[in-house]
Design a protein around this motif. Structure first.
Motif, PDB file in Angstrom:
ATOM      1  N   GLN A   1      53.353  35.809  21.516  1.00 21.91           N
ATOM      2  CA  GLN A   1      54.371  34.799  21.257  1.00 21.91           C
ATOM      3  C   GLN A   1      55.354  34.766  22.437  1.00 21.91           C
ATOM      4  O   GLN A   1      55.967  35.761  22.770  1.00 21.91           O
ATOM      5  CB  GLN A   1      55.125  35.151  19.981  1.00 21.91           C
ATOM      6  CG  GLN A   1      56.233  34.157  19.637  1.00 21.91           C
ATOM      7  CD  GLN A   1      57.028  34.592  18.416  1.00 21.91           C
ATOM      8  OE1 GLN A   1      56.758  35.645  17.833  1.00 21.91           O
ATOM      9  NE2 GLN A   1      58.004  33.816  18.035  1.00 21.91           N
ATOM     10  N   VAL A   2      55.450  33.592  23.039  1.00 22.41           N
ATOM     11  CA  VAL A   2      56.348  33.451  24.175  1.00 22.41           C
ATOM     12  C   VAL A   2      57.790  33.393  23.691  1.00 22.41           C
ATOM     13  O   VAL A   2      58.110  32.678  22.745  1.00 22.41           O
ATOM     14  CB  VAL A   2      56.011  32.176  24.961  1.00 22.41           C
ATOM     15  CG1 VAL A   2      57.057  31.896  26.016  1.00 22.41           C
ATOM     16  CG2 VAL A   2      54.631  32.284  25.589  1.00 22.41           C
ATOM     17  N   GLN A   3      58.642  34.172  24.334  1.00 15.82           N
ATOM     18  CA  GLN A   3      60.061  34.152  24.001  1.00 15.82           C
ATOM     19  C   GLN A   3      60.904  34.293  25.248  1.00 15.82           C
ATOM     20  O   GLN A   3      60.562  35.045  26.162  1.00 15.82           O
ATOM     21  CB  GLN A   3      60.414  35.309  23.051  1.00 15.82           C
ATOM     22  CG  GLN A   3      60.241  34.999  21.583  1.00 15.82           C
ATOM     23  CD  GLN A   3      60.927  36.040  20.713  1.00 15.82           C
ATOM     24  OE1 GLN A   3      60.773  37.234  20.923  1.00 15.82           O
ATOM     25  NE2 GLN A   3      61.686  35.584  19.736  1.00 15.82           N
ATOM     26  N   LEU A   4      62.012  33.578  25.249  1.00 22.63           N
ATOM     27  CA  LEU A   4      63.070  33.758  26.235  1.00 22.63           C
ATOM     28  C   LEU A   4      64.348  33.941  25.440  1.00 22.63           C
ATOM     29  O   LEU A   4      64.685  33.091  24.616  1.00 22.63           O
ATOM     30  CB  LEU A   4      63.192  32.547  27.152  1.00 22.63           C
ATOM     31  CG  LEU A   4      62.023  32.274  28.101  1.00 22.63           C
ATOM     32  CD1 LEU A   4      62.177  30.919  28.764  1.00 22.63           C
ATOM     33  CD2 LEU A   4      61.919  33.370  29.150  1.00 22.63           C
ATOM     34  N   VAL A   5      65.030  35.033  25.676  1.00 29.46           N
ATOM     35  CA  VAL A   5      66.220  35.342  24.897  1.00 29.46           C
ATOM     36  C   VAL A   5      67.382  35.576  25.842  1.00 29.46           C
ATOM     37  O   VAL A   5      67.381  36.537  26.621  1.00 29.46           O
ATOM     38  CB  VAL A   5      65.999  36.570  24.005  1.00 29.46           C
ATOM     39  CG1 VAL A   5      67.271  36.864  23.206  1.00 29.46           C
ATOM     40  CG2 VAL A   5      64.820  36.357  23.067  1.00 29.46           C
ATOM     41  N   GLU A   6      68.372  34.702  25.745  1.00 29.89           N
ATOM     42  CA  GLU A   6      69.559  34.839  26.575  1.00 29.89           C
ATOM     43  C   GLU A   6      70.598  35.706  25.891  1.00 29.89           C
ATOM     44  O   GLU A   6      70.671  35.776  24.660  1.00 29.89           O
ATOM     45  CB  GLU A   6      70.201  33.475  26.866  1.00 29.89           C
ATOM     46  CG  GLU A   6      69.308  32.495  27.599  1.00 29.89           C
ATOM     47  CD  GLU A   6      68.585  31.563  26.657  1.00 29.89           C
ATOM     48  OE1 GLU A   6      68.186  30.468  27.084  1.00 29.89           O
ATOM     49  OE2 GLU A   6      68.415  31.932  25.460  1.00 29.89           O
ATOM     50  N   SER A   7      71.413  36.337  26.701  1.00 33.12           N
ATOM     51  CA  SER A   7      72.532  37.127  26.198  1.00 33.12           C
ATOM     52  C   SER A   7      73.587  37.223  27.288  1.00 33.12           C
ATOM     53  O   SER A   7      73.348  36.838  28.428  1.00 33.12           O
ATOM     54  CB  SER A   7      72.073  38.530  25.786  1.00 33.12           C
ATOM     55  OG  SER A   7      71.523  39.221  26.893  1.00 33.12           O
ATOM     56  N   GLY A   8      74.749  37.722  26.903  1.00 32.85           N
ATOM     57  CA  GLY A   8      75.803  37.956  27.879  1.00 32.85           C
ATOM     58  C   GLY A   8      76.927  36.946  27.884  1.00 32.85           C
ATOM     59  O   GLY A   8      77.907  37.105  28.622  1.00 32.85           O
ATOM     60  N   GLY A   9      76.793  35.900  27.091  1.00 34.71           N
ATOM     61  CA  GLY A   9      77.864  34.918  27.027  1.00 34.71           C
ATOM     62  C   GLY A   9      79.078  35.462  26.296  1.00 34.71           C
ATOM     63  O   GLY A   9      79.061  36.575  25.762  1.00 34.71           O
ATOM     64  N   GLY A  10      80.130  34.675  26.282  1.00 39.33           N
ATOM     65  CA  GLY A  10      81.332  35.088  25.584  1.00 39.33           C
ATOM     66  C   GLY A  10      82.534  34.280  26.020  1.00 39.33           C
ATOM     67  O   GLY A  10      82.400  33.269  26.717  1.00 39.33           O
ATOM     68  N   LEU A  11      83.685  34.756  25.606  1.00 37.15           N
ATOM     69  CA  LEU A  11      84.958  34.128  25.963  1.00 37.15           C
ATOM     70  C   LEU A  11      85.558  34.888  27.141  1.00 37.15           C
ATOM     71  O   LEU A  11      85.704  36.112  27.086  1.00 37.15           O
ATOM     72  CB  LEU A  11      85.906  34.172  24.771  1.00 37.15           C
ATOM     73  CG  LEU A  11      87.347  33.693  25.014  1.00 37.15           C
ATOM     74  CD1 LEU A  11      87.361  32.215  25.400  1.00 37.15           C
ATOM     75  CD2 LEU A  11      88.190  33.946  23.770  1.00 37.15           C
ATOM     76  N   VAL A  12      85.917  34.160  28.171  1.00 36.38           N
ATOM     77  CA  VAL A  12      86.475  34.778  29.362  1.00 36.38           C
ATOM     78  C   VAL A  12      87.612  33.907  29.876  1.00 36.38           C
ATOM     79  O   VAL A  12      87.582  32.674  29.721  1.00 36.38           O
ATOM     80  CB  VAL A  12      85.381  34.985  30.435  1.00 36.38           C
ATOM     81  CG1 VAL A  12      84.796  33.662  30.877  1.00 36.38           C
ATOM     82  CG2 VAL A  12      85.890  35.784  31.610  1.00 36.38           C
ATOM     83  N   GLN A  13      88.586  34.536  30.476  1.00 36.07           N
ATOM     84  CA  GLN A  13      89.710  33.788  31.042  1.00 36.07           C
ATOM     85  C   GLN A  13      89.315  33.137  32.367  1.00 36.07           C
ATOM     86  O   GLN A  13      88.402  33.624  33.057  1.00 36.07           O
ATOM     87  CB  GLN A  13      90.892  34.727  31.263  1.00 36.07           C
ATOM     88  CG  GLN A  13      91.520  35.235  29.980  1.00 36.07           C
ATOM     89  CD  GLN A  13      92.796  36.008  30.227  1.00 36.07           C
ATOM     90  OE1 GLN A  13      93.068  36.456  31.350  1.00 36.07           O
ATOM     91  NE2 GLN A  13      93.597  36.172  29.200  1.00 36.07           N
TER      92      GLN A  13
END
Length: 112
Positions: A1-13
């Motif tokens: 099963q092909v997957q791409l999983v992003e992470s690391g986003g958030g709230l930043v000034q």
């Protein structure tokens, strides 16, 4: 099963930094170029950056050039997007693309 999983986003000034990750599975990641895109509310999807299979060639949208670095670690099947000097206009959902597949996206919000 092909997957791409992003992470690391958030709230930043404004002026801050974030590093986004895109973890690939289910295909030979090293065989494909990888791209990052973003889409802000009410706007069309915008291409951000591309990296070739071995990481030797990178290209950037003018809107992020000089503030952003795309990279990859094929041994870890993971791509990255390092964003510095973030601006409120960088606020968007960021998604990676490789082998014709898309991740679900990670939200980046730049706000004081």
């Amino acid at each position: 099963q092909v997957q791409l999983v992003e992470s690391g986003g958030g709230l930043v000034q404004p002026g801050g930094s974030l590093r986004l990750s895109c973890a690939a599975s289910g295909f030979t990641f090293s065989n494909y170029a990888m791209r990052w895109y973003r889409q802000a509310p009410g706007k069309e999807r915008e291409w951000v950056a591309t990296i070739n299979t071995v990481g030797g060639t990178t290209t950037y949208a003018d809107s992020v050039k000089g503030r952003t670095t795309i990279s990859r670690d094929n041994a870890k099947n993971t791509g990255y997007l390092q964003m510095n000097s973030l601006k409120p206009e960088d606020t968007a959902v960021y998604r990676c693309n490789a082998n014709g597949y898309w991740g679900q996206g990670t939200q980046v919000t730049v706000s004081s």
